[in-house]
Design an enzyme around this catalytic site. Sequence first.
Site, PDB file in Angstrom:
ATOM      1  N   SER A 125       0.801  -1.225   0.000  1.00 46.02           N
ATOM      2  CA  SER A 125       0.000   0.000   0.000  1.00 46.02           C
ATOM      3  C   SER A 125       0.830   1.270   0.000  1.00 46.02           C
ATOM      4  O   SER A 125       0.310   2.341  -0.325  1.00 46.02           O
ATOM      5  CB  SER A 125      -0.931   0.011   1.222  1.00 46.02           C
ATOM      6  OG  SER A 125      -1.865  -1.033   1.153  1.00 46.02           O
ATOM      7  N   THR A 175      -1.414   4.699   3.221  1.00 47.52           N
ATOM      8  CA  THR A 175      -2.153   5.457   2.210  1.00 47.52           C
ATOM      9  C   THR A 175      -2.151   6.951   2.485  1.00 47.52           C
ATOM     10  O   THR A 175      -1.705   7.737   1.645  1.00 47.52           O
ATOM     11  CB  THR A 175      -3.588   4.915   2.072  1.00 47.52           C
ATOM     12  OG1 THR A 175      -3.540   3.580   1.583  1.00 47.52           O
ATOM     13  CG2 THR A 175      -4.415   5.774   1.132  1.00 47.52           C
ATOM     14  N   GLU A 228     -10.017   7.296   2.412  1.00 44.98           N
ATOM     15  CA  GLU A 228      -9.581   5.899   2.364  1.00 44.98           C
ATOM     16  C   GLU A 228     -10.497   5.001   3.185  1.00 44.98           C
ATOM     17  O   GLU A 228     -10.702   5.221   4.385  1.00 44.98           O
ATOM     18  CB  GLU A 228      -8.157   5.755   2.903  1.00 44.98           C
ATOM     19  CG  GLU A 228      -7.661   4.305   2.818  1.00 44.98           C
ATOM     20  CD  GLU A 228      -6.448   4.006   3.683  1.00 44.98           C
ATOM     21  OE1 GLU A 228      -5.782   2.977   3.413  1.00 44.98           O
ATOM     22  OE2 GLU A 228      -6.173   4.764   4.631  1.00 44.98           O
ATOM     23  N   HIS A 252      -6.737  -9.339   5.131  1.00 38.29           N
ATOM     24  CA  HIS A 252      -5.505  -9.882   5.709  1.00 38.29           C
ATOM     25  C   HIS A 252      -5.809 -10.880   6.831  1.00 38.29           C
ATOM     26  O   HIS A 252      -5.095 -11.883   7.001  1.00 38.29           O
ATOM     27  CB  HIS A 252      -4.626  -8.766   6.269  1.00 38.29           C
ATOM     28  CG  HIS A 252      -3.774  -8.088   5.245  1.00 38.29           C
ATOM     29  ND1 HIS A 252      -2.952  -8.772   4.371  1.00 38.29           N
ATOM     30  CD2 HIS A 252      -3.601  -6.771   4.950  1.00 38.29           C
ATOM     31  CE1 HIS A 252      -2.322  -7.929   3.592  1.00 38.29           C
ATOM     32  NE2 HIS A 252      -2.706  -6.694   3.914  1.00 38.29           N
ATOM     33  N   ASP A 274      -5.735   0.369  -4.232  1.00 34.74           N
ATOM     34  CA  ASP A 274      -4.283   0.359  -4.369  1.00 34.74           C
ATOM     35  C   ASP A 274      -3.793  -0.999  -4.882  1.00 34.74           C
ATOM     36  O   ASP A 274      -2.826  -1.087  -5.624  1.00 34.74           O
ATOM     37  CB  ASP A 274      -3.604   0.713  -3.051  1.00 34.74           C
ATOM     38  CG  ASP A 274      -4.200  -0.016  -1.846  1.00 34.74           C
ATOM     39  OD1 ASP A 274      -5.158  -0.798  -2.005  1.00 34.74           O
ATOM     40  OD2 ASP A 274      -3.704   0.213  -0.732  1.00 34.74           O
ATOM     41  N   HIS A 275      -4.488  -2.050  -4.517  1.00 35.80           N
ATOM     42  CA  HIS A 275      -4.122  -3.416  -4.897  1.00 35.80           C
ATOM     43  C   HIS A 275      -5.299  -4.326  -4.596  1.00 35.80           C
ATOM     44  O   HIS A 275      -6.304  -3.890  -4.033  1.00 35.80           O
ATOM     45  CB  HIS A 275      -2.884  -3.890  -4.118  1.00 35.80           C
ATOM     46  CG  HIS A 275      -3.062  -3.759  -2.633  1.00 35.80           C
ATOM     47  ND1 HIS A 275      -3.861  -4.606  -1.889  1.00 35.80           N
ATOM     48  CD2 HIS A 275      -2.571  -2.846  -1.748  1.00 35.80           C
ATOM     49  CE1 HIS A 275      -3.856  -4.230  -0.623  1.00 35.80           C
ATOM     50  NE2 HIS A 275      -3.085  -3.164  -0.515  1.00 35.80           N
ATOM     51  N   HIS A 277      -1.687  -9.783  -0.393  1.00 37.79           N
ATOM     52  CA  HIS A 277      -2.263  -9.018  -1.493  1.00 37.79           C
ATOM     53  C   HIS A 277      -2.311  -9.865  -2.762  1.00 37.79           C
ATOM     54  O   HIS A 277      -1.600 -10.862  -2.889  1.00 37.79           O
ATOM     55  CB  HIS A 277      -1.426  -7.773  -1.764  1.00 37.79           C
ATOM     56  CG  HIS A 277      -1.429  -6.789  -0.637  1.00 37.79           C
ATOM     57  ND1 HIS A 277      -0.573  -5.718  -0.572  1.00 37.79           N
ATOM     58  CD2 HIS A 277      -2.199  -6.722   0.487  1.00 37.79           C
ATOM     59  CE1 HIS A 277      -0.804  -5.031   0.525  1.00 37.79           C
ATOM     60  NE2 HIS A 277      -1.786  -5.621   1.189  1.00 37.79           N
TER      61      HIS A 277
END
Length: 509
Positions: A94, A157, A316, A325, A362-363, A438
């Site tokens: 991130s 972020t 965000e 996660h 972001d991913h 990720h």
Amino acid sequence: MCCAEEEKNPSFWNAWAQRTLKDALTLQVLNRNIAKNLILFLGDGMGVPTVTAARILKGQLNGCYGEEVQLEMDKFPYVALAKTYNTDAQVADSAGTATAYLCGVKANEGTVGVSAAAVRGQCNTTQGNEVTSILKWAKDAGKSVGIVTTTRVNHATPSAAYAHCVDRDWYSDGEMPPEAVQAGCKDIARQLMENIPNINVIMGGGRKYMLPENTSDVEYPSTRGTRKDGRNLIEEWRELKTDFKNDKRGYYVWNKKDLLSINPSSVDYLMGLFEPGDLPYDLERNTSMDPSLTEMVEVAVKILKNNPEGFYLLVEGGRIDHGHHEGKAKQALHEAVEMDRAIGHAGLLTSPHDTLTVVTADHSHVFDFGGYTRRGNSIFGLAPMVSDVDQKPFTAILYGNGPGFKLVNGSRVNVSTVDYQQNNYQAQAAVPLRMETHGGEDVAVFSRGPMAHLLHGVQEQNYIPHVMAYAACIGQNKDHCQKGNSAVRSSALAPPTLGLVITVTWLLC
């Protein structure tokens, strides 16, 4: 939109497609206005499977099958794909990605606000490799700027918007190696105060990184600050921003009641730090103490709109990533639905005529769902079959790796014996890891407003802030800008027929 019976009639689908076609034809007239306002919604870890699953969840929360509804981001007219890799990583983190979509350059994983010439953890590679963000470009252009997050305000972020740091984990000097402090590198919380000192709105968590290590938290007395330099950054901010005699109308708040009690029209600066660390998951939020993301966004937009020059706002939904996660898909998807609610609310407070809104991630994550589930099946439910290998049921949602890998007597857990609908259920994973990872695939970029059509096709992630800056005539892309109102410039750039219509309309006014 819940249309189970109508779906049996072909005319339902034909009519829907014709309405969509009619809407699509209107996109031939491009919105070339100057963007007075810029909003970037960043769903941390919100890959395409997460977007789809969140859409279904949103529908099911409203009594529908789910698949047929629209997220607020689904309503945006333009969609692109962004390539998320870092300069040193195929599957990104991130920090490096934040540097890309905020600063316009790709970077190494684990670093924020520095180019790829900087090496993670090596303090002496910072100086000379700093890169600035679109938040700073907007501030330098006279706009108000804000940051809203459900994580710590000094997390990866948000920190790329204001910090230049070779390690994303240097939240305060208490997390830095002594040699880095001695070499002159600054922690991220300190940079929040010093690098761009007049950020108008800062909201999220992270109180403990702003306080000395001997100072108790206002809400949880047993939690103490982490700073070793003895500085109380919250008090320093208050002293600078709450000087009403000199027209500095600043407010510091740490709970929902105080946040919602302020009058946004009379606020120039707001810092809201609602937790020592990250904000709680929305499903676990104390609704009397912690504001929702939607509530924070509403206050932020209303404050930033006070500036006639416009604003830039970074929002965000950071805990989507944390839920994944931890293998807790229910937490992650509810976070995504809440961010979508905030997107819708921001849309009610602004206009696509002068506000460019971009929604992206972001991913991704190694999260997915499948198994030939039936229409309307609970997104957290079981697939309609058992495995033809171990003859056990499985949930539609699965992870490629993570903490959900569990064996009982050498074989896979029978999920029908556990409560797989509970908030913190960890979905089964193929590979055992303490934390799920990720994913490396492209992420979606949704856009609406001035110059949104420039976000098209498959692009590098660092392209995003360049488009946003171009739309607002800030940063390095100003040659195309003209003085005067947006309608004049729009007519100059629009097709001749549209330009004639606009000119005639202007003359008649």
